[in-house]
Motif scaffolding. Sequence first.
Motif, short mmCIF file in Angstrom:
data_model
loop_
_atom_site.label_atom_id
_atom_site.label_comp_id
_atom_site.label_asym_id
_atom_site.label_seq_id
_atom_site.Cartn_x
_atom_site.Cartn_y
_atom_site.Cartn_z
N SER A 1 0.86 -1.18 0.00
CA SER A 1 0.00 0.00 0.00
C SER A 1 0.89 1.23 0.00
O SER A 1 1.81 1.33 0.81
CB SER A 1 -0.91 0.01 1.22
OG SER A 1 -1.75 1.14 1.20
N LEU A 2 0.64 2.13 -0.93
CA LEU A 2 1.47 3.34 -1.01
C LEU A 2 0.68 4.62 -0.80
O LEU A 2 1.27 5.68 -0.66
CB LEU A 2 2.19 3.39 -2.37
CG LEU A 2 3.28 2.34 -2.56
CD1 LEU A 2 3.83 2.40 -3.96
CD2 LEU A 2 4.38 2.52 -1.54
N TYR A 3 -0.61 4.55 -0.79
CA TYR A 3 -1.40 5.79 -0.73
C TYR A 3 -1.80 6.18 0.68
O TYR A 3 -2.54 7.14 0.87
CB TYR A 3 -2.59 5.70 -1.66
CG TYR A 3 -3.78 4.87 -1.23
CD1 TYR A 3 -3.65 3.61 -0.67
CD2 TYR A 3 -5.07 5.37 -1.41
CE1 TYR A 3 -4.76 2.86 -0.31
CE2 TYR A 3 -6.19 4.63 -1.04
CZ TYR A 3 -6.02 3.38 -0.49
OH TYR A 3 -7.11 2.65 -0.12
N GLY A 4 -1.30 5.48 1.69
CA GLY A 4 -1.48 5.88 3.07
C GLY A 4 -2.68 5.32 3.79
O GLY A 4 -2.84 5.55 4.98
N GLN A 5 -3.52 4.57 3.09
CA GLN A 5 -4.74 4.05 3.72
C GLN A 5 -4.64 2.57 4.05
O GLN A 5 -5.65 1.92 4.33
CB GLN A 5 -5.95 4.30 2.80
CG GLN A 5 -6.18 5.76 2.48
CD GLN A 5 -6.37 6.63 3.70
OE1 GLN A 5 -7.09 6.27 4.62
NE2 GLN A 5 -5.70 7.77 3.73
N GLY A 6 -3.44 2.04 4.07
CA GLY A 6 -3.25 0.61 4.34
C GLY A 6 -3.81 0.16 5.66
O GLY A 6 -4.34 -0.94 5.78
N GLU A 7 -3.72 1.00 6.67
CA GLU A 7 -4.23 0.62 7.98
C GLU A 7 -5.73 0.36 7.93
O GLU A 7 -6.23 -0.61 8.50
CB GLU A 7 -3.90 1.69 9.02
CG GLU A 7 -4.25 1.28 10.42
CD GLU A 7 -3.70 2.23 11.46
OE1 GLU A 7 -3.85 1.91 12.65
OE2 GLU A 7 -3.12 3.28 11.12
N ILE A 8 -6.43 1.18 7.22
CA ILE A 8 -7.88 1.00 7.06
C ILE A 8 -8.16 -0.22 6.20
O ILE A 8 -9.00 -1.07 6.53
CB ILE A 8 -8.51 2.26 6.45
CG1 ILE A 8 -8.40 3.43 7.44
CG2 ILE A 8 -9.97 2.01 6.06
CD1 ILE A 8 -8.70 4.78 6.84
N ASP A 9 -7.45 -0.34 5.08
CA ASP A 9 -7.68 -1.42 4.12
C ASP A 9 -7.35 -2.80 4.68
O ASP A 9 -7.90 -3.80 4.22
CB ASP A 9 -6.86 -1.19 2.84
CG ASP A 9 -7.30 0.04 2.07
OD1 ASP A 9 -8.48 0.44 2.19
OD2 ASP A 9 -6.45 0.60 1.35
N CYS A 10 -6.44 -2.87 5.65
CA CYS A 10 -5.97 -4.16 6.15
C CYS A 10 -6.74 -4.68 7.37
O CYS A 10 -6.57 -5.84 7.74
CB CYS A 10 -4.48 -4.07 6.51
SG CYS A 10 -3.41 -3.93 5.07
N ARG A 11 -7.56 -3.86 7.95
CA ARG A 11 -8.28 -4.29 9.16
C ARG A 11 -9.13 -5.53 8.87
O ARG A 11 -9.88 -5.56 7.91
CB ARG A 11 -9.18 -3.18 9.68
CG ARG A 11 -8.41 -2.10 10.35
CD ARG A 11 -9.30 -1.09 11.04
NE ARG A 11 -8.49 -0.01 11.56
CZ ARG A 11 -8.76 1.28 11.38
NH1 ARG A 11 -9.84 1.65 10.74
NH2 ARG A 11 -7.96 2.18 11.88
N GLY A 12 -8.96 -6.54 9.72
CA GLY A 12 -9.78 -7.74 9.62
C GLY A 12 -9.25 -8.82 8.68
O GLY A 12 -9.84 -9.89 8.59
N ILE A 13 -8.13 -8.58 8.01
CA ILE A 13 -7.67 -9.57 7.03
C ILE A 13 -7.24 -10.87 7.70
O ILE A 13 -7.49 -11.96 7.17
CB ILE A 13 -6.54 -9.01 6.12
CG1 ILE A 13 -6.33 -9.95 4.91
CG2 ILE A 13 -5.28 -8.75 6.89
CD1 ILE A 13 -5.45 -9.36 3.83
N ARG A 14 -6.61 -10.82 8.87
CA ARG A 14 -6.19 -12.06 9.55
C ARG A 14 -7.41 -12.90 9.89
O ARG A 14 -7.42 -14.10 9.67
CB ARG A 14 -5.38 -11.73 10.81
CG ARG A 14 -5.05 -12.95 11.68
CD ARG A 14 -4.22 -14.01 10.97
NE ARG A 14 -2.85 -13.58 10.81
CZ ARG A 14 -1.96 -14.26 10.10
NH1 ARG A 14 -2.29 -15.40 9.50
NH2 ARG A 14 -0.74 -13.82 9.97
N GLU A 15 -8.46 -12.28 10.41
CA GLU A 15 -9.66 -13.02 10.76
C GLU A 15 -10.30 -13.64 9.52
O GLU A 15 -10.75 -14.80 9.56
CB GLU A 15 -10.66 -12.09 11.48
CG GLU A 15 -10.22 -11.62 12.85
CD GLU A 15 -9.20 -10.46 12.82
OE1 GLU A 15 -8.66 -10.14 13.89
OE2 GLU A 15 -8.93 -9.89 11.73
N LYS A 16 -10.30 -12.90 8.43
CA LYS A 16 -10.87 -13.44 7.18
C LYS A 16 -10.01 -14.59 6.65
O LYS A 16 -10.55 -15.56 6.11
CB LYS A 16 -11.00 -12.35 6.13
CG LYS A 16 -12.11 -11.36 6.44
CD LYS A 16 -12.18 -10.26 5.40
CE LYS A 16 -13.20 -9.21 5.79
NZ LYS A 16 -13.14 -8.04 4.90
#
Length: 143
Positions: free
Chosen positions: A62-77
């Motif tokens: 992620s380069l546009y700075g929103q990775g923290e939002i985009d990545c939430r919940g991926i481990r659970e999924k």
Amino acid sequence: MTKKTLVLGVIGSDCHAVGNKILDYALTEAGFNVINIGVLSPQEDFINAAVETNADAIIVSSLYGQGEIDCRGIREKCDEAGLKGILLLVGGNIVVGKQNWQQVTKRFRAMGFDRIYPPGTSIETTIHDLREDLGITTLLGVI
């Protein structure tokens, strides 16, 4: 030895393709089987590709700075999809602004990421970490 399979992509609404292509090339040259899902990729695309290919790791860029939002919940999924314990890596400009990197790392670890890379991390570092984490060895030992 069977090549380790990596799912690589750029998450969310991020369309930074050049770095993704460079990562793909370098990881392939390093001996990995790279499944590149490209840019503008939702979490489900990473997960579906990992399930379909029996991947050993997922690498989120992620380069546009929103990775923290985009990545939430991926481990659970991942866990729900049968990928419990899959190696999760993330890197790039994953947060907005100049934040304390120790705090950023702490938040991404809490989200279930195994490796968190700041901007400017060399691909050699990532390759070394992947080899170590995936137990890739040579006749001379761990690379």
